[in-house]
Design a protein around this motif. Structure first.
Motif, PDB file in Angstrom:
ATOM      1  N   TYR A  69       0.825  -1.209   0.000  1.00 47.71           N
ATOM      2  CA  TYR A  69       0.000   0.000   0.000  1.00 47.71           C
ATOM      3  C   TYR A  69       0.859   1.258   0.000  1.00 47.71           C
ATOM      4  O   TYR A  69       0.708   2.140  -0.861  1.00 47.71           O
ATOM      5  N   THR A 107     -11.001  -5.698  -2.173  1.00 52.00           N
ATOM      6  CA  THR A 107     -10.032  -6.195  -1.196  1.00 52.00           C
ATOM      7  C   THR A 107     -10.694  -7.092  -0.156  1.00 52.00           C
ATOM      8  O   THR A 107     -10.082  -8.048   0.335  1.00 52.00           O
ATOM      9  N   ARG A 120      -3.897  -4.165  -2.096  1.00 54.17           N
ATOM     10  CA  ARG A 120      -3.328  -3.107  -1.262  1.00 54.17           C
ATOM     11  C   ARG A 120      -2.535  -2.116  -2.120  1.00 54.17           C
ATOM     12  O   ARG A 120      -2.579  -0.900  -1.895  1.00 54.17           O
TER      13      ARG A 120
END
Length: 481
Positions: A69, A107, A120
């Protein structure tokens, strides 16, 4: 195309600049967008053991869940800042919020670790659009320097609530509904944010000469990905292994290429990072300190989440509660920090913030040496001091960066600062996580915290020596030239 031509239907100048109630509501909507971005960082840490139990993966896999991320977030912030300048902050913010909502839904249904890491990374792409665009809209809406400082302080307070709520909310959701629910929480927040922005946000000044800097963007991604892969995989493969050495070599070459291509003249396809901004000492020190503060903060969240659950045997909920002394100050103190910056400029709160960060990390390094009551109290005290440090440091760095930058480059400047912050987060999780892996939950956590203390001490010296020393005014009542 003019800014007026791209302004949202029904959004008048009075809406964006003269009506205090509408400005406050708009500020809430913009802050909620970035609230999701920070929530997605802090909420995932306490869920890491549950993720490993459900879909597998060792410590390096958990590092990639976090860094998948932050890596794309950090690498794309500069480009998103440029796109915000070119196409308008309102448009980029709305598109990014819708994308974040959709990616969060997908997700939730990740069937394995690889899919989770991939999603992510896509969340990081969407999240990168929200920060520079929201700050550009704030800078356009709040034109008075003192009002802008207070608005940024409120923005930091609302987004700081994500850090405060993240560990506890993550613990509650993980224990009650499972780790997948921590991503579902983004959906209603994103929906409220995008509806407010569509209704009230004015368009920012457009810079139609800005284009996407592909050579700079590609080299930035390769540099950050290379160093992240090298550090994380060194835990299992060793520093002398061919994949690790190759990754570090790619990072070095890509970093050099990035600096070379960013030195070329400005133009439609010019550099995404105008190096001339770094001629201002306040700007340069603020950007470097942005990297250092997130190195310490994200590294500490990762290390202490595993320490609480592995070394101390706490549940996800109790581990989340253990972070409350750190996270609660970030929910309310930035409002005071914004007022302090508006009165005296960013230097004093920045020095105070990094002083508290350094002290807090040092106290934590001592507190985790034993499990007795006195040491538990030390951990709580260290967390509290560290939390107040975060709440003083980050708002002052934001204001210093914006105030040291010409108004037409606010989007790219905010992208530079926050790209540096997220780069620091990537490196912090990679480096401190590797130290944890090498030495075990207790000894590794102590060593990691000592490294964090030294890093934050450097930030204290930079704040004292450079922020507010030269360049554009950062004092209240004086507009940047």
């Amino acid at each position: 195309m003019s800014a007026q031509a791209t302004q949202a239907p029904g959004v008048s100048g009075e809406t964006s600049a003269e009506n205090p109630a509408r400005r406050r509501l708009l500020l809430i909507g913009l802050s909620l967008g970035y609230f999701m971005v920070l929530l997605d960082t802090s909420v995932v840490n306490v869920a890491l053991p549950a993720i490993r139990s459900d879909i597998g993966g060792g410590l390096s896999g958990l590092q990639w869940v976090v860094n998948g991320y932050t890596l794309t977030f950090a690498a794309l912030l500069l480009t998103m800042g440029a796109l915000s300048d070119r196409f308008g902050g309102r448009r980029v913010f709305v598109v990014g919020t819708w994308a974040f909502l959709l990616a969060s839904l997908i997700t939730v249904f990740s069937p394995n670790l690889g899919m989770l890491i991939t999603m992510r990374a896509l969340l990081g792409v969407a999240g990168a659009a929200l920060l520079p665009s929201s700050m550009a809209v704030i800078a356009t809406t709040f034109t008075d320097p003192a009002q802008r400082a207070r608005a940024l302080g409120s923005w930091a307070a609302i987004t700081g609530a994500a850090l405060a709520a993240g560990p506890v909310l993550g613990g509650v959701l993980t224990d009650a509904l499972g780790w997948r629910s921590i991503f579902a929480i983004n959906v209603p927040v994103a929906l409220v944010s995008v509806l407010i922005a569509r209704a009230l946000a004015p368009e920012t000044k457009l810079n139609t000469g800005r284009g996407v800097d592909l050579p700079g963007q590609i080299s930035a991604v390769l540099a950050l990905a290379g160093i992240t892969f090298g550090v994380i995989q060194s835990e299992n493969l060793g520093w002398s292994s061919k994949p690790v050495l190759a990754a570090l070599a790619v990072a070095l070459v890509a970093g050099v290429v990035f600096l070379v291509v960013e030195r070329r003249p400005a133009g439609p396809r010019g550099p995404m990072l105008p190096l001339m901004l770094f001629r201002n000492a306040t700007f340069s020190a603020s950007v470097l300190n942005g990297l250092l503060v997130n190195f310490g903060l994200s590294g500490l969240l990762f290390v202490m989440s595993l320490y609480f659950q592995q070394a101390r045997g706490l549940s996800a909920l109790m581990a989340g509660c253990a972070f409350l002394p750190l996270t609660l100050p970030t929910a309310f103190n930035p409002i005071y920090t914004g007022r302090l910056v508006a009165r005296s400029g960013p230097r004093k709160p920045s020095v105070l913030g990094f002083g508290l960060l350094t002290l807090g990390a040092a106290v934590l390094a001592v507190g985790i040496t034993d499990t007795g009551t006195a040491y538990t109290v030390l951990i709580g005290f260290g967390m509290l001091v560290f939390g107040f440090g975060v709440s003083f440091a980050i708002p002052s760095l934001v204001t210093a960066t914006v105030s040291a930058t010409p108004k037409e480059q606010v989007g790219i400047a905010s992208g530079v600062l926050n790209s540096a912050r997220q780069t620091g987060a990537v490196i912090g999780v990679s480096v401190l996580g590797s130290v944890l892996h090498a030495s075990g939950p207790t000894d590794g956590s102590r060593t990691a915290l000592i490294i964090a203390t030294a890093t934050l001490l450097l930030g204290l010296l930079l704040s004292a020596g450079f922020i507010g020393r030269n360049g554009r005014s950062t004092q209240p009542g004086r507009s940047p030239r």
